[in-house]
Design a protein around this motif. Structure first.
Motif, short mmCIF file in Angstrom:
data_model
loop_
_atom_site.label_atom_id
_atom_site.label_comp_id
_atom_site.label_asym_id
_atom_site.label_seq_id
_atom_site.Cartn_x
_atom_site.Cartn_y
_atom_site.Cartn_z
N LEU A 77 29.29 34.90 42.50
CA LEU A 77 30.42 35.26 41.64
C LEU A 77 30.71 36.76 41.74
O LEU A 77 31.86 37.18 41.84
CB LEU A 77 30.13 34.89 40.19
N ALA A 96 34.09 38.52 43.16
CA ALA A 96 34.85 39.50 42.38
C ALA A 96 35.02 40.81 43.16
O ALA A 96 36.09 41.42 43.15
CB ALA A 96 34.15 39.75 41.05
N ASN A 98 37.69 40.54 45.60
CA ASN A 98 38.97 40.14 44.98
C ASN A 98 39.32 38.67 45.28
O ASN A 98 40.48 38.32 45.49
CB ASN A 98 40.11 41.05 45.42
N ASN A 153 39.56 34.94 43.88
CA ASN A 153 39.59 34.20 42.61
C ASN A 153 39.42 32.70 42.82
O ASN A 153 39.72 31.90 41.93
CB ASN A 153 40.87 34.50 41.83
N LYS A 167 35.66 35.67 34.27
CA LYS A 167 36.18 36.46 35.39
C LYS A 167 37.44 35.86 36.00
O LYS A 167 38.04 36.45 36.89
CB LYS A 167 35.11 36.61 36.47
N ILE A 184 37.61 33.16 37.87
CA ILE A 184 37.33 32.69 39.22
C ILE A 184 37.28 31.17 39.24
O ILE A 184 36.46 30.56 38.54
CB ILE A 184 36.01 33.27 39.75
#
Length: 262
Positions: A51, A55, A58, A60, A92, A94
């Motif tokens: 994860l 992040a 960038n 998602n 986040k 994601i």
């Protein structure tokens, strides 16, 4: 820029979720399908480290082989990896999608087929057939030329980056020509390999009794579960880049085999 749903649609056009086994949870784990997809991270199992890697890049959307959510969860209190990672992903923003047994069962492009091609097998076809909507499991084919078991084990280790291969035979001069295999844990198809006259069956998570009970009928090689499914990142990458060739797509660099051979 494609949306998250666009990426998933491309994946599902090649690996339909209906190919999953009945016990599985292939598909969406967490998603906002209307999000624009800023990038995709590929892995076998999603963890907090992956994860963070997503992040930082960038991304998602994470596409993973094993489902994060496999069994019913009654709460998310951070007591284990599933609860922690699910909460982190939501915070986040994601999205997470899993292919699992759908890509295991996929003909031509599925896990077992990719493994068979890595070994250089010819005349590859499904090891098992199915009476329902599933295309079949495992793969079987033939080496271009016979080789000894000793040389074949060396090839297997190289192809699957496996430092250890557990074998039901130590007779290294035994000739090997016809090879059956199943990515992940596939000992339930061992008798299918025997019925189709395979010299060797490659899979993982094999219990001791399989090495004992079938030793006189076939050579069983166990290469480890991660080693037998690491190629899923390659499969996902090839499917997505064919449709979106210039898209931000990454194979996780932080992921490694969770099993350490000491």
């Amino acid at each position: 820029m494609p949306k998250v749903r666009d990426i998933i649609n491309v994946l599902e056009s090649s690996i339909p979720p209906v190919w999953q086994e009945s016990y599985d949870n292939t598909g969406i784990q967490y998603i906002d399908g209307n999000d624009e997809c800023t990038g995709v991270m590929l892995c076998v199992d999603v963890t907090s480290e992956i994860l963070a890697e997503a992040a930082a890049k960038n991304c998602n959307l994470i596409i993973t082989h094993h489902p994060l959510l496999f069994r019913a969860q009654k709460s998310f209190q951070g007591r284990n990896r599933v609860e922690t990672v699910t909460a982190e992903a939501i915070k986040k923003g994601i999205n997470i999608y899993s292919c699992h047994t759908a890509v295991d069962n996929a003909p031509q492009i599925g896990v077992s087929w990719v493994m068979a091609r890595r070994l250089g097998l010819d005349n590859i076809h499904c090891l098992t057939t199915s009476d329902d909507s599933l295309p079949g499991s495992g793969a079987i084919g033939e080496l271009k030329s016979p080789m000894t078991l000793g040389n074949f084990v060396v090839l297997v280790k190289k192809c699957f980056n496996s430092p250890v291969v557990r074998s039901s035979s130590n007779e290294l001069d035994t000739p090997v020509k016809r090879v059956a295999l199943c990515g992940g844990a596939g000992t339930e198809f061992l008798t299918d390999a025997i019925d189709k006259n395979a010299d060797v069956y490659i899979t993982s998570d094999s219990k001791l009794n399989y090495f004992i009970d079938y030793a006189d009928r076939i050579i069983l090689l166990d290469i480890g579960h991660y080693e037998a499914e690491e190629c899923t990142k390659e499969i996902f990458y090839d499917i997505i880049t064919e449709k979106f060739p210039n898209f931000a797509l990454y194979k996780s660099q932080s992921e490694s085999n969770p099993v350490h051979y000491l």
